[in-house]
Design a protein around this motif. Sequence first.
Motif, mmCIF file in Angstrom:
data_model
loop_
_atom_site.group_PDB
_atom_site.id
_atom_site.type_symbol
_atom_site.label_atom_id
_atom_site.label_comp_id
_atom_site.label_asym_id
_atom_site.label_seq_id
_atom_site.Cartn_x
_atom_site.Cartn_y
_atom_site.Cartn_z
ATOM 1 N N CYS A 176 -3.071 3.768 -11.710
ATOM 2 C CA CYS A 176 -2.841 4.772 -10.577
ATOM 3 C C CYS A 176 -1.242 4.561 -10.675
ATOM 4 O O CYS A 176 -0.590 5.545 -10.069
ATOM 5 N N VAL A 177 -0.777 3.562 -10.566
ATOM 6 C CA VAL A 177 0.836 3.427 -10.221
ATOM 7 C C VAL A 177 1.599 3.568 -11.602
ATOM 8 O O VAL A 177 2.491 4.309 -11.615
ATOM 9 N N LYS A 223 -7.914 12.466 -1.424
ATOM 10 C CA LYS A 223 -9.078 12.795 -2.428
ATOM 11 C C LYS A 223 -8.797 11.866 -3.600
ATOM 12 O O LYS A 223 -9.651 11.522 -4.158
ATOM 13 N N LYS A 224 -7.684 11.684 -3.948
ATOM 14 C CA LYS A 224 -7.093 10.953 -5.187
ATOM 15 C C LYS A 224 -7.758 9.683 -4.889
ATOM 16 O O LYS A 224 -8.502 9.087 -6.041
ATOM 17 N N THR A 225 -7.642 9.055 -3.919
ATOM 18 C CA THR A 225 -7.722 7.662 -3.637
ATOM 19 C C THR A 225 -9.467 7.568 -3.858
ATOM 20 O O THR A 225 -10.056 6.567 -4.406
ATOM 21 N N VAL A 226 -10.163 8.572 -2.947
ATOM 22 C CA VAL A 226 -11.591 8.398 -2.959
ATOM 23 C C VAL A 226 -12.328 8.659 -4.456
ATOM 24 O O VAL A 226 -13.181 7.934 -4.790
ATOM 25 N N ALA A 227 -11.674 9.582 -5.238
ATOM 26 C CA ALA A 227 -11.953 9.725 -6.561
ATOM 27 C C ALA A 227 -11.992 8.484 -7.400
ATOM 28 O O ALA A 227 -12.860 8.070 -8.245
ATOM 29 N N SER A 228 -10.751 7.981 -7.119
ATOM 30 C CA SER A 228 -10.595 6.739 -7.835
ATOM 31 C C SER A 228 -11.338 5.446 -7.528
ATOM 32 O O SER A 228 -12.014 4.803 -8.556
ATOM 33 N N ALA A 229 -11.722 5.231 -6.442
ATOM 34 C CA ALA A 229 -12.552 4.588 -5.844
ATOM 35 C C ALA A 229 -13.870 4.573 -6.347
ATOM 36 O O ALA A 229 -14.575 3.805 -6.575
ATOM 37 N N LEU A 230 -14.328 5.686 -6.395
ATOM 38 C CA LEU A 230 -15.851 6.092 -6.816
ATOM 39 C C LEU A 230 -15.891 5.872 -8.410
ATOM 40 O O LEU A 230 -16.870 5.163 -8.942
ATOM 41 N N VAL A 231 -14.873 6.372 -8.925
ATOM 42 C CA VAL A 231 -14.864 5.973 -10.558
ATOM 43 C C VAL A 231 -15.018 4.338 -10.838
ATOM 44 O O VAL A 231 -15.835 3.866 -11.502
ATOM 45 N N ALA A 232 -14.113 3.691 -10.036
ATOM 46 C CA ALA A 232 -14.126 2.212 -10.339
ATOM 47 C C ALA A 232 -15.522 1.567 -9.545
ATOM 48 O O ALA A 232 -15.867 0.603 -10.360
ATOM 49 N N GLY A 277 0.434 11.952 -12.449
ATOM 50 C CA GLY A 277 -0.910 12.272 -13.036
ATOM 51 C C GLY A 277 -1.917 10.994 -12.704
ATOM 52 O O GLY A 277 -2.441 10.588 -13.568
ATOM 53 N N SER A 278 -1.810 10.428 -11.370
ATOM 54 C CA SER A 278 -2.308 9.190 -11.193
ATOM 55 C C SER A 278 -3.857 9.508 -11.382
ATOM 56 O O SER A 278 -4.509 8.029 -11.601
ATOM 57 N N LEU A 279 -4.591 10.411 -11.201
ATOM 58 C CA LEU A 279 -5.956 10.427 -11.232
ATOM 59 C C LEU A 279 -6.621 10.053 -12.775
ATOM 60 O O LEU A 279 -7.181 9.275 -12.856
ATOM 61 N N ALA A 280 -5.767 10.577 -13.534
ATOM 62 C CA ALA A 280 -5.929 10.299 -15.063
ATOM 63 C C ALA A 280 -5.585 9.013 -15.345
ATOM 64 O O ALA A 280 -6.464 8.224 -16.114
#
Length: 128
Positions: free
Chosen positions: A83-84, A5-14, A89-92
Motif C-alpha cells: 500500500c505504501v 474504501k481503499k482501507t476496507v478493500a485492502s483489509a478484506l483482501v488480506a 495506485g495503492s489498492l493495486a
Amino acid sequence: MNLVKKTVASALVAGALTMGAGTAHADPVEPSGIVPAQVVPFRHEVDKQKALENMLNELGVGWANGGAAGTAIGALIGLGVGCVSMFPGSLAGCMIGTPIGAITGAIVGIGNGNPRAQQAIQEYITTP
C-alpha cells in the motif's frame, strides 16, 4: 475512491487470503499391478505415497508451530509495504503485496516451525 474504501478493500483482501489457507489430504491409492522400481545405488528408496504423507505431516507440524503466524505477519507486512510503495495506485499495491507477503511468511514460518519440512519436500520431489 476515498481512503476508507481503499482501507476496507485492502483489509478484506488480506483477511480473505489469511483465512483461506488450508491443508490438503490425499487418500492412499489402491495398489493394482505394481511394477518393481529400478534400484539405483546410493539412493534412499521410499514409496511416493509414503513420501507424500511424510511431507504433509511435516508441513502440518511446521504450520502448527509457526506457519499460521508467519502467514498472518507476512500478509500484514506485505499489505503495508504494498500500500505504501504504490501510493497513487495503492489498492493495486495492496492486492499484490498481501499475497506475496503471505506466501513468504508461510514459507519462513513453516521452515522455522519445523526444520525437517524442507527435507521432506525434497524427498517427495526426488522420489520416483
